[in-house]
Scaffold this active site. Structure first.
Site, PDB file in Angstrom:
ATOM      1  N   GLY A 197      14.183 -30.305 -23.741  1.00  0.00           N
ATOM      2  CA  GLY A 197      14.783 -31.278 -22.837  1.00  0.00           C
ATOM      3  C   GLY A 197      16.279 -31.582 -23.169  1.00  0.00           C
ATOM      4  O   GLY A 197      17.046 -30.806 -23.670  1.00  0.00           O
ATOM      5  N   THR A 208      11.526 -36.133 -29.381  1.00  0.00           N
ATOM      6  CA  THR A 208      10.170 -35.916 -28.585  1.00  0.00           C
ATOM      7  C   THR A 208       9.911 -34.427 -28.150  1.00  0.00           C
ATOM      8  O   THR A 208      10.911 -33.882 -28.248  1.00  0.00           O
ATOM      9  CB  THR A 208      10.729 -36.923 -27.092  1.00  0.00           C
ATOM     10  OG1 THR A 208      11.661 -36.323 -26.463  1.00  0.00           O
ATOM     11  CG2 THR A 208      10.793 -38.346 -27.391  1.00  0.00           C
ATOM     12  N   ASN A 210       9.166 -32.363 -25.045  1.00  0.00           N
ATOM     13  CA  ASN A 210       9.276 -32.524 -23.440  1.00  0.00           C
ATOM     14  C   ASN A 210       8.101 -31.376 -22.842  1.00  0.00           C
ATOM     15  O   ASN A 210       8.237 -30.081 -23.067  1.00  0.00           O
ATOM     16  CB  ASN A 210      10.576 -31.925 -23.089  1.00  0.00           C
ATOM     17  CG  ASN A 210      10.750 -32.303 -21.516  1.00  0.00           C
ATOM     18  OD1 ASN A 210      10.455 -33.273 -21.090  1.00  0.00           O
ATOM     19  ND2 ASN A 210      11.418 -31.227 -20.838  1.00  0.00           N
ATOM     20  N   GLU A 256       7.818 -36.975 -21.816  1.00  0.00           N
ATOM     21  CA  GLU A 256       8.290 -36.621 -23.094  1.00  0.00           C
ATOM     22  C   GLU A 256       7.394 -37.386 -24.196  1.00  0.00           C
ATOM     23  O   GLU A 256       7.171 -38.748 -24.004  1.00  0.00           O
ATOM     24  CB  GLU A 256       9.797 -37.276 -23.200  1.00  0.00           C
ATOM     25  CG  GLU A 256      10.497 -36.358 -22.384  1.00  0.00           C
ATOM     26  CD  GLU A 256      12.162 -36.965 -22.405  1.00  0.00           C
ATOM     27  OE1 GLU A 256      12.768 -36.173 -23.044  1.00  0.00           O
ATOM     28  OE2 GLU A 256      12.264 -38.241 -22.010  1.00  0.00           O
ATOM     29  N   TYR A 267       8.221 -26.216 -29.655  1.00  0.00           N
ATOM     30  CA  TYR A 267       8.716 -25.469 -28.539  1.00  0.00           C
ATOM     31  C   TYR A 267       7.803 -24.367 -28.527  1.00  0.00           C
ATOM     32  O   TYR A 267       7.543 -23.618 -29.532  1.00  0.00           O
ATOM     33  CB  TYR A 267      10.181 -24.822 -28.606  1.00  0.00           C
ATOM     34  CG  TYR A 267      11.196 -25.928 -28.902  1.00  0.00           C
ATOM     35  CD1 TYR A 267      11.081 -26.830 -27.867  1.00  0.00           C
ATOM     36  CD2 TYR A 267      12.248 -26.037 -29.623  1.00  0.00           C
ATOM     37  CE1 TYR A 267      12.176 -27.875 -27.859  1.00  0.00           C
ATOM     38  CE2 TYR A 267      13.153 -26.964 -29.704  1.00  0.00           C
ATOM     39  CZ  TYR A 267      13.191 -27.966 -28.685  1.00  0.00           C
ATOM     40  OH  TYR A 267      14.143 -28.965 -28.537  1.00  0.00           O
ATOM     41  N   ARG A 280       3.678 -50.243 -20.766  1.00  0.00           N
ATOM     42  CA  ARG A 280       4.684 -50.806 -20.007  1.00  0.00           C
ATOM     43  C   ARG A 280       5.447 -49.973 -18.919  1.00  0.00           C
ATOM     44  O   ARG A 280       5.233 -48.793 -19.149  1.00  0.00           O
ATOM     45  CB  ARG A 280       5.792 -51.515 -20.706  1.00  0.00           C
ATOM     46  CG  ARG A 280       6.657 -50.607 -21.458  1.00  0.00           C
ATOM     47  CD  ARG A 280       8.086 -51.301 -22.198  1.00  0.00           C
ATOM     48  NE  ARG A 280       8.666 -50.210 -23.053  1.00  0.00           N
ATOM     49  CZ  ARG A 280       9.503 -49.407 -22.338  1.00  0.00           C
ATOM     50  NH1 ARG A 280       9.743 -49.261 -21.255  1.00  0.00           N
ATOM     51  NH2 ARG A 280      10.213 -48.334 -23.289  1.00  0.00           N
ATOM     52  N   LYS A 283      11.861 -48.728 -17.544  1.00  0.00           N
ATOM     53  CA  LYS A 283      12.831 -50.004 -17.645  1.00  0.00           C
ATOM     54  C   LYS A 283      14.375 -49.168 -17.921  1.00  0.00           C
ATOM     55  O   LYS A 283      14.264 -48.593 -18.785  1.00  0.00           O
ATOM     56  CB  LYS A 283      12.416 -51.164 -18.475  1.00  0.00           C
ATOM     57  CG  LYS A 283      13.445 -52.093 -18.366  1.00  0.00           C
ATOM     58  CD  LYS A 283      13.118 -52.881 -19.314  1.00  0.00           C
ATOM     59  CE  LYS A 283      14.162 -54.403 -19.621  1.00  0.00           C
ATOM     60  NZ  LYS A 283      13.849 -55.303 -20.621  1.00  0.00           N
ATOM     61  N   PHE A 285      17.995 -49.798 -19.647  1.00  0.00           N
ATOM     62  CA  PHE A 285      18.394 -50.502 -20.549  1.00  0.00           C
ATOM     63  C   PHE A 285      19.782 -50.203 -20.393  1.00  0.00           C
ATOM     64  O   PHE A 285      20.545 -49.475 -19.957  1.00  0.00           O
ATOM     65  CB  PHE A 285      17.774 -50.087 -22.036  1.00  0.00           C
ATOM     66  CG  PHE A 285      16.304 -50.420 -22.295  1.00  0.00           C
ATOM     67  CD1 PHE A 285      16.089 -51.354 -22.661  1.00  0.00           C
ATOM     68  CD2 PHE A 285      15.602 -49.637 -21.905  1.00  0.00           C
ATOM     69  CE1 PHE A 285      14.490 -51.840 -22.682  1.00  0.00           C
ATOM     70  CE2 PHE A 285      14.243 -49.646 -22.070  1.00  0.00           C
ATOM     71  CZ  PHE A 285      13.579 -50.882 -22.576  1.00  0.00           C
TER      72      PHE A 285
END
Length: 319
Positions: A197, A208, A210, A256, A267, A280, A283, A285
């Site tokens: 990623g 993370t 991906n 991710e 990988y 949630r 969003k 930031f």
């Protein structure tokens, strides 16, 4: 379970005990009732059980614009069907010529002559053949002439509504993964290989994985989820973000996953990520610092879910 692709590769000369007909996307509780009945009927005759399905959704040929995004890739669907005790999965290619095959001809040539089916199990709303003229009632009537029995599984309901793949798609698209899990019989999943990623997770302190997204598979509501994956015999718990990474003005849809207390190189690994709870919406930031603070809060919230929420045993433990 033996997987057979195409009628030309059908290996048996003898009869099969029972055949389940359907596309079975998601292998939800309604599908499971059909397949379990098929296995039971075949075992009663000491003959093989068969699930007859298609490698691709029929609408991709008949009306491509109306073809639904799928709940499960073929790899996962195969393992889910196998876990129910099926002996043979017969996958047929759905072609233009197949789409014009009359239902009665399909029944006679495929189910009776080729498979020599003693019994057939279908759902109450299953239709097949040219212009969907084959119905459960017709299949039942033809069986009296052609020599097979039929079980028609009635609708399975949850919360007063009939369980269906389309209903599950709506729930997942709305982020209602808990309700989707109740009628799937397990958590909804995103599966695929881990690819490289943007590398921002490592810089933020939240490395993370991906996941390469299959264009044919349904994408859940954009946002953050509490997730888990079975990896090398144990569960990894963490967070996943589905969306566009708006803080960085990314235009590529990504999925991710950040696993808690885990930083191995994934990988090339194939991961099955279970969506356990929607935390949630996505969003934007104003800074990386704000994003890090939010991820810490998301991690804390997910930890509470993992600690106190009880989960039913998986129908499929590991892919």
């Amino acid at each position: 379970m033996r997987i057979v692709t195409g009628l030309d590769n059908w290996p048996l000369k003898s009869a099969v005990g029972s055949v389940a007909l359907g596309f079975f996307d998601g292998v939800h509780l309604g599908h499971q009732s059909i397949i379990i009945d098929t296995v039971k009927k075949a075992q009663q005759q000491s003959l093989p059980s068969v699930v007859l399905s298609f490698a691709a959704h029929p609408l991709t040929v008949i009306k491509p614009a109306m073809a639904p995004k799928l709940l499960t890739p073929i790899r996962e669907k195969t393992l889910l069907i196998e876990s129910l005790g099926v002996d043979i999965l017969l996958l047929l290619p759905f072609t233009n010529s197949f789409a014009t095959l009359e239902a009665r001809v399909f029944t006679h040539l495929v189910l009776v002559q080729k498979l020599k089916a003693k019994h057939i199990t279908i759902g109450y709303n299953y239709d097949f053949g040219y212009r969907r003229q084959g119905t459960p009632e017709k299949l039942l009537a033809w069986g009296k002439e052609l020599g097979y029995n039929v079980t028609i599984i009635p609708p399975i309901t949850y919360d007063g509504m009939i369980i269906s793949s389309s209903r599950i798609r709506r729930l997942i698209s709305q982020g209602e993964v808990g309700k989707a899990a109740a009628i799937l019989g397990r958590c909804p999943t995103i599966s695929g290989k881990v690819v490289r990623g943007a590398g921002r997770g490592h810089l933020l302190g939240f490395p993370t994985a991906n996941i390469d997204l299959d264009a044919d598979l349904l994408k859940p509501r954009f946002g953050v989820y509490a997730v888990r994956s079975r990896y090398r015999g144990k569960y990894l718990y963490g967070l996943a973000n589905m969306g566009l990474a708006p803080t960085y003005d990314d235009s590529t849809v990504r999925f991710e996953v950040y696993y808690f207390d885990f930083d191995e190189n994934l990988y090339g690994e194939y991961l099955r990520v279970e969506l356990m709870a929607f935390l949630r919406p996505e969003k934007k930031f104003d800074s990386s610092k704000e994003l890090i603070q939010q991820m810490k809060a998301d991690k804390k919230k997910a930890g509470v879910i993992f600690t106190y929420k009880k989960f039913k045993p998986d129908l499929l433990a590991e892919v």
